[in-house]
Design a protein around this motif. Structure first.
Motif, PDB file in Angstrom:
ATOM      1  N   GLY A   1      62.919  83.640  63.165  1.00 44.95           N
ATOM      2  CA  GLY A   1      62.476  84.683  62.873  1.00 44.95           C
ATOM      3  C   GLY A   1      62.894  85.044  61.575  1.00 44.95           C
ATOM      4  O   GLY A   1      62.412  86.370  61.042  1.00 44.95           O
TER       5      GLY A   1
ATOM      6  N   ILE B   1      56.821  91.538  62.092  1.00 48.09           N
ATOM      7  CA  ILE B   1      57.571  92.361  61.090  1.00 48.09           C
ATOM      8  C   ILE B   1      57.642  91.605  59.714  1.00 48.09           C
ATOM      9  O   ILE B   1      57.533  92.431  58.742  1.00 48.09           O
ATOM     10  CB  ILE B   1      58.890  92.434  61.775  1.00 48.09           C
ATOM     11  N   MET B   2      57.741  90.322  59.899  1.00 49.80           N
ATOM     12  CA  MET B   2      58.050  89.603  58.377  1.00 49.80           C
ATOM     13  C   MET B   2      56.713  89.612  57.697  1.00 49.80           C
ATOM     14  O   MET B   2      56.603  89.838  56.570  1.00 49.80           O
ATOM     15  CB  MET B   2      58.451  88.154  58.617  1.00 49.80           C
TER      16      MET B   2
ATOM     17  N   ARG C   1      61.386  99.819  78.382  1.00 48.47           N
ATOM     18  CA  ARG C   1      60.254  99.890  78.981  1.00 48.47           C
ATOM     19  C   ARG C   1      60.068  98.873  79.917  1.00 48.47           C
ATOM     20  O   ARG C   1      59.735  99.000  81.306  1.00 48.47           O
ATOM     21  CB  ARG C   1      58.950  99.509  77.961  1.00 48.47           C
TER      22      ARG C   1
ATOM     23  N   PRO D   1      51.145 100.323  74.639  1.00 48.17           N
ATOM     24  CA  PRO D   1      51.176  99.982  73.054  1.00 48.17           C
ATOM     25  C   PRO D   1      52.089  98.419  72.845  1.00 48.17           C
ATOM     26  O   PRO D   1      52.891  98.276  73.746  1.00 48.17           O
ATOM     27  CB  PRO D   1      52.072 100.922  72.371  1.00 48.17           C
ATOM     28  N   ARG D   2      51.635  97.780  71.898  1.00 44.10           N
ATOM     29  CA  ARG D   2      52.456  96.737  71.628  1.00 44.10           C
ATOM     30  C   ARG D   2      53.793  96.886  71.074  1.00 44.10           C
ATOM     31  O   ARG D   2      53.909  97.751  70.224  1.00 44.10           O
ATOM     32  CB  ARG D   2      51.509  95.594  70.760  1.00 44.10           C
ATOM     33  N   ILE D   3      54.796  95.802  71.243  1.00 41.08           N
ATOM     34  CA  ILE D   3      55.865  95.628  70.570  1.00 41.08           C
ATOM     35  C   ILE D   3      55.855  94.610  69.472  1.00 41.08           C
ATOM     36  O   ILE D   3      55.286  93.681  69.884  1.00 41.08           O
ATOM     37  CB  ILE D   3      57.142  95.455  71.552  1.00 41.08           C
ATOM     38  N   PRO D   4      56.307  95.043  68.306  1.00 41.49           N
ATOM     39  CA  PRO D   4      56.104  94.088  67.278  1.00 41.49           C
ATOM     40  C   PRO D   4      56.906  92.724  67.240  1.00 41.49           C
ATOM     41  O   PRO D   4      58.034  92.958  67.812  1.00 41.49           O
ATOM     42  CB  PRO D   4      56.226  94.786  65.969  1.00 41.49           C
ATOM     43  N   ALA D   5      56.348  91.581  67.118  1.00 42.78           N
ATOM     44  CA  ALA D   5      57.248  90.489  67.209  1.00 42.78           C
ATOM     45  C   ALA D   5      57.739  90.337  65.959  1.00 42.78           C
ATOM     46  O   ALA D   5      57.390  90.913  64.814  1.00 42.78           O
ATOM     47  CB  ALA D   5      56.299  89.187  67.594  1.00 42.78           C
ATOM     48  N   MET D   6      58.860  89.445  65.702  1.00 46.59           N
ATOM     49  CA  MET D   6      59.771  89.196  64.615  1.00 46.59           C
ATOM     50  C   MET D   6      58.801  88.685  63.440  1.00 46.59           C
ATOM     51  O   MET D   6      58.813  89.231  62.509  1.00 46.59           O
ATOM     52  CB  MET D   6      60.761  87.895  64.603  1.00 46.59           C
TER      53      MET D   6
ATOM     54  N   GLU E   1      63.870  99.253  56.261  1.00 42.42           N
ATOM     55  CA  GLU E   1      62.477  99.492  57.101  1.00 42.42           C
ATOM     56  C   GLU E   1      62.295  98.423  58.337  1.00 42.42           C
ATOM     57  O   GLU E   1      61.992  98.682  59.399  1.00 42.42           O
ATOM     58  CB  GLU E   1      61.258  99.359  56.193  1.00 42.42           C
ATOM     59  N   GLU E   2      62.407  97.159  57.859  1.00 43.92           N
ATOM     60  CA  GLU E   2      62.401  95.908  58.828  1.00 43.92           C
ATOM     61  C   GLU E   2      63.507  95.977  59.971  1.00 43.92           C
ATOM     62  O   GLU E   2      63.385  95.911  61.222  1.00 43.92           O
ATOM     63  CB  GLU E   2      62.543  94.585  58.187  1.00 43.92           C
TER      64      GLU E   2
ATOM     65  N   ARG F   1      55.495  92.938  55.684  1.00 41.45           N
ATOM     66  CA  ARG F   1      55.860  93.072  54.326  1.00 41.45           C
ATOM     67  C   ARG F   1      54.951  92.721  53.183  1.00 41.45           C
ATOM     68  O   ARG F   1      54.757  92.874  52.307  1.00 41.45           O
ATOM     69  CB  ARG F   1      57.280  92.358  54.222  1.00 41.45           C
ATOM     70  N   LYS F   2      54.236  91.533  53.715  1.00 40.19           N
ATOM     71  CA  LYS F   2      53.155  90.857  52.888  1.00 40.19           C
ATOM     72  C   LYS F   2      51.801  91.418  52.847  1.00 40.19           C
ATOM     73  O   LYS F   2      50.909  91.034  52.117  1.00 40.19           O
ATOM     74  CB  LYS F   2      53.192  89.294  53.168  1.00 40.19           C
TER      75      LYS F   2
ATOM     76  N   GLU G   1      55.092 105.688  55.332  1.00 40.38           N
ATOM     77  CA  GLU G   1      54.957 104.257  55.385  1.00 40.38           C
ATOM     78  C   GLU G   1      55.567 103.375  56.435  1.00 40.38           C
ATOM     79  O   GLU G   1      55.005 102.561  56.947  1.00 40.38           O
ATOM     80  CB  GLU G   1      55.170 103.817  54.045  1.00 40.38           C
ATOM     81  N   PRO G   2      56.649 104.053  56.933  1.00 42.17           N
ATOM     82  CA  PRO G   2      57.015 103.112  58.063  1.00 42.17           C
ATOM     83  C   PRO G   2      56.432 102.740  59.337  1.00 42.17           C
ATOM     84  O   PRO G   2      56.169 101.772  59.838  1.00 42.17           O
ATOM     85  CB  PRO G   2      58.587 103.957  58.423  1.00 42.17           C
TER      86      PRO G   2
ATOM     87  N   GLU H   1      58.467  85.063  73.039  1.00 42.69           N
ATOM     88  CA  GLU H   1      57.361  85.323  72.266  1.00 42.69           C
ATOM     89  C   GLU H   1      57.408  86.441  71.048  1.00 42.69           C
ATOM     90  O   GLU H   1      56.939  86.562  70.161  1.00 42.69           O
ATOM     91  CB  GLU H   1      56.177  85.954  73.218  1.00 42.69           C
ATOM     92  N   LEU H   2      58.375  87.479  71.392  1.00 44.92           N
ATOM     93  CA  LEU H   2      58.616  88.521  70.455  1.00 44.92           C
ATOM     94  C   LEU H   2      59.485  87.983  69.268  1.00 44.92           C
ATOM     95  O   LEU H   2      59.771  88.624  68.284  1.00 44.92           O
ATOM     96  CB  LEU H   2      59.148  89.718  71.248  1.00 44.92           C
ATOM     97  N   GLY H   3      60.018  86.702  69.359  1.00 43.21           N
ATOM     98  CA  GLY H   3      60.903  86.090  68.558  1.00 43.21           C
ATOM     99  C   GLY H   3      62.388  86.498  68.513  1.00 43.21           C
ATOM    100  O   GLY H   3      63.150  86.021  67.508  1.00 43.21           O
TER     101      GLY H   3
ATOM    102  N   ALA I   1      61.880  97.698  68.188  1.00 41.91           N
ATOM    103  CA  ALA I   1      61.312  96.973  69.222  1.00 41.91           C
ATOM    104  C   ALA I   1      62.013  96.375  70.376  1.00 41.91           C
ATOM    105  O   ALA I   1      61.638  96.265  71.294  1.00 41.91           O
ATOM    106  CB  ALA I   1      60.660  95.518  68.353  1.00 41.91           C
TER     107      ALA I   1
ATOM    108  N   MET J   1      65.543  86.530  60.462  1.00 42.57           N
ATOM    109  CA  MET J   1      66.115  87.872  60.288  1.00 42.57           C
ATOM    110  C   MET J   1      67.540  87.980  59.909  1.00 42.57           C
ATOM    111  O   MET J   1      68.338  86.708  60.180  1.00 42.57           O
ATOM    112  CB  MET J   1      65.879  88.740  61.421  1.00 42.57           C
TER     113      MET J   1
ATOM    114  N   MET K   1      62.775  98.688  62.430  1.00 41.83           N
ATOM    115  CA  MET K   1      61.474  98.247  63.302  1.00 41.83           C
ATOM    116  C   MET K   1      62.079  97.420  64.135  1.00 41.83           C
ATOM    117  O   MET K   1      61.642  97.315  65.452  1.00 41.83           O
ATOM    118  CB  MET K   1      60.334  97.485  62.119  1.00 41.83           C
TER     119      MET K   1
ATOM    120  N   ARG L   1      53.653 100.598  58.566  1.00 37.39           N
ATOM    121  CA  ARG L   1      54.085  99.078  58.466  1.00 37.39           C
ATOM    122  C   ARG L   1      54.061  98.709  59.948  1.00 37.39           C
ATOM    123  O   ARG L   1      53.918  97.593  60.204  1.00 37.39           O
ATOM    124  CB  ARG L   1      55.482  99.114  58.031  1.00 37.39           C
ATOM    125  N   LYS L   2      54.527  99.598  60.912  1.00 33.11           N
ATOM    126  CA  LYS L   2      54.650  99.224  62.281  1.00 33.11           C
ATOM    127  C   LYS L   2      53.305  98.531  62.581  1.00 33.11           C
ATOM    128  O   LYS L   2      52.925  97.783  63.486  1.00 33.11           O
ATOM    129  CB  LYS L   2      54.959 100.301  63.151  1.00 33.11           C
TER     130      LYS L   2
ATOM    131  N   ALA M   1      52.754  95.550  61.592  1.00 35.44           N
ATOM    132  CA  ALA M   1      53.417  94.496  62.169  1.00 35.44           C
ATOM    133  C   ALA M   1      53.075  94.142  63.633  1.00 35.44           C
ATOM    134  O   ALA M   1      53.076  93.039  63.870  1.00 35.44           O
ATOM    135  CB  ALA M   1      54.875  94.968  62.182  1.00 35.44           C
TER     136      ALA M   1
END
Lengths: 249, 379
Positions: free
Chosen positions: B62, A193-194, B22, A185-190, B7-8, A197-198, A71-72, B47-49, B15, B64, B11, A75-76, A79
């Motif tokens: 964000g 990530i939030m 990179r 590949p993309r890097i998830p933004a905040m 998990e968050e 979860r939903k 699952e992690p 942009e990534l927050g 990130a 967080m 992540m 989730r990525k 995200a």
């Protein structure tokens, strides 16, 4: 239009491989799990296509055959922008079992484009995409390094010895993608990530067929022989060693 | 006790690591050498927050927690502390100060673009003659009825030139001592502001540090934060959180150096074997690993206390003092393990050593942290 991206959950590519005591399985303790790099590129391309589709591509769903430890990584995928996810609750043994179970889901939940990485970086079976298309009786194109939409029609390119093929197939189809399909590949933004979860992660029990193969055992490759450095001025010593020790001359 | 990250949190850590390993790594040496501001990276991190990751979602941040912030700061700082200090000042000094103590009108106008990273903030406290002794502010803001008239000079200002929004600490009633200090939101391009030349620093050369001069700058009345005389308390409260950012930065510099030294020691051979097999090197690495782990635990403890709404001022002072001091020790040993290679720029560790030094000085020197820690023992 709906896209399905098949994700395999694999050990991080820098993982040091260890075997269980009886050599019948891999020792997964302490392994960092990631999205299979080829599947991650497939997802990246799917997201790119959705963003420039002006609403024609509605949803990108990711699907994994795996137990809850996957699952992690799912989730990525959510995200970075996948809309929803499906996990088929099964620790699969072989490609057949994976393909059969994804096919069982797709038969009741159709998609227009299905993307799968050319292989997974753990077992490197390179079979799920092709088998999946067979189970679903739809076309598949392998080694796809370019995928775009010309209006409603997908266009693909694949590398062949000495050149490039350009291919069009009717939807639905499976594209088995390789390097080149997307850049990084993309890097998830905040925010992603939030939101992950939903987003919906549907867990279903397996309804496909079981595995056709059994793993008997694993063996590590032989350790590389040590290198002997011989001074450039001692050519005689090199010849002696090649003759007496390595016995090659 | 639960040492398991969510998990968050994992992540976010990944990130930050992905972006640092990179992207930041590509041009970090050139930016250090030429003291170039990381314009493109700041835009990407916005942009990534990451630039407003601690601000609540309500104000476009964000949303967080501070534990995630420590994890992200460590990963970014492993590669480039010049970038992480921009992130730290924006998040934990400017955005935090505005969100916690500003009013809704101030948050609406100034916090939102800062939280989105569209604008960058700076925190203007230090002066030529007021560093550790922050009560000795010479900058004054005279109440002129509709506005305040600001005069004075601020020194060592991170983001001094690129920031659009300044938070300026100044005396409104010098006769009242620290109770006569206020904090004002000042727009960078207001009339009467002169930004001094880029400071030519030993380390963190890619961040822009400047002095800023105020000459009869008009600041609207509504730009004062909090009640009259709240400025000193504002500065101290905000710096409590800022210390977690800098502590995590020092942690990242140290853990980055440890990673590089360990990798090098496994590859470099001397006397017929990899140098990690020599006890002289192995024991150095063991000592470094313990220090890094201790610093990480102190940072996470302070962050956890803050997230739980508990007092964290002493904990953040301990984290800042310890992480900064061990960053200096660990980076020095990392250079030693690299031998001659450690002394040249391509191997990164000499840069980490130069960067580590600043963490013992800014946002409260190690000596000031000891004052805070020892005073908590006197209570």
């Amino acid at each position: 239009m709906k896209i399905l991206v098949c994700l395999s959950n694999v050990p991080d590519t820098t993982t040091k491989i260890k075997l269980s005591g009886d050599q019948s399985a891999l020792d997964m303790a302490g392994v960092q799990w990631v999205i299979n790099p080829w599947d991650e590129l497939a997802l990246t391309r799917a997201l790119d296509l959705k963003e420039k589709s002006e609403g024609k591509i509605d949803t990108i769903t990711v699907i994994t055959v795996g137990e809850s430890l996957t699952e992690p990584t799912i989730r990525k995928a959510l995200a970075v922008g996948a809309d929803d996810a499906v996990r088929i609750n099964l620790n699969p043994t072989d490609d057949y079992e994976v393909a059969s179970n994804i096919a069982a889901w797709v038969k009741n939940n159709p998609y227009d484009i299905i993307l799968s990485g050319i292989e997974s970086s753990d077992f490197n079976g390179s079979a799920v995409g092709g088998m999946l298309a067979e189970f679903l009786k739809i076309p598949s194109v392998s080694s796809v390094s370019f995928l775009d939409m010309e209006g409603d029609k997908p266009l693909m390119k694949r590398e062949i010895p000495g050149g490039t093929e350009t291919i069009r197939v009717p939807m639905p189809f499976v594209a088995i993608v390789q390097k080149g399909i997307a850049l990084d590949p993309r890097i998830p933004a905040m925010r992603g990530i939030m939101m992950a979860r939903k987003k919906e992660l549907t867990v279903v029990e397996p309804t496909g067929e079981g595995a056709k193969s059994t793993y008997i055992g694993f063996a590590m490759p032989k350790a590389k022989a040590k290198v002997k450095m011989i001074d450039a001025e001692n050519a005689g010593q090199l010849i002696t060693l090649l003759h007496e020790e390595a016995k090659v001359i | 006790m639960n040492f398991q990250f969510t998990e968050e949190q994992l992540m976010i850590q990944q990130a930050a690591r992905d972006y640092a390993q990179r992207e930041l790594i590509k041009d970090v040496l050139e930016r250090d050498e030429k003291a170039l501001y990381p314009t493109e990276h700041v835009k990407n991190l916005a942009e990534l927050g990451f630039l407003g990751m601690l601000v609540s979602e309500k104000w476009d941040g964000g949303g967080m927690d501070t534990v995630s912030y420590v994890l992200a700061m460590e990963e970014i700082s492993k590669v480039d502390a010049s970038v992480s200090v921009i992130m730290s000042v924006n998040n934990s000094l400017v955005c935090y100060g505005l969100e916690k103590f500003g009013n809704d009108a101030q948050r609406e106008k100034y916090l939102r673009p800062l939280a989105r990273g569209e604008k960058i903030g700076a925190f203007l406290l230090s002066e030529p003659e007021a560093g550790s002794d922050a009560t000795k502010q010479r900058t004054t803001a005279v109440d002129m009825g509709d506005y305040y008239l600001l005069n004075g000079t601020k020194n060592w200002i991170t983001n001094g030139n690129t920031a659009s929004t300044y938070l300026v600490i100044a005396h409104t009633h010098p006769e009242k001592g620290h109770r006569g200090i206020n904090v004002f939101i000042v727009e960078r391009h207001s009339e009467g502001i002169t930004v001094g030349p880029h400071e030519n620093k030993m380390g963190m050369r890619s961040s822009d540090t400047h002095s800023v001069m105020f000459n009869d700058v008009k600041v609207p009345k509504e730009n004062r934060i909090g009640e009259d005389g709240f400025g000193f308390k504002f500065a101290m409260k905000t710096l409590e959180g800022g210390r977690i950012g800098i502590a995590s930065q020092a942690l990242g510099i140290a853990s980055g150096a440890l990673e590089l030294a360990t990798k090098y020691a496994k590859e470099r051979k001397a006397f017929g074997t990899e140098i990690i097999n020599h006890q002289a090197i192995a024991f150095k690495l063991a000592d470094m690993a313990v220090k890094v782990e201790n610093a990480r635990n102190l940072c996470l403890k302070a962050a956890w206390l803050k997230d739980q709404g508990q007092a964290y001022g002493t904990a953040s002072a301990m984290a800042k003092m310890y992480a900064a001091d061990i960053a200096m020790e660990v980076t020095t040993e990392a250079v030693q393990i690299h031998g001659g290679y450690g002394y040249v720029k391509e191997y990164h560790v000499e840069r980490l050593m130069r960067e580590a030094k600043l963490t013992q000085i800014y946002e409260g020197t190690s000596e000031v942290q000891k004052i805070i820690i020892s005073r908590s023992l006197m209570e």
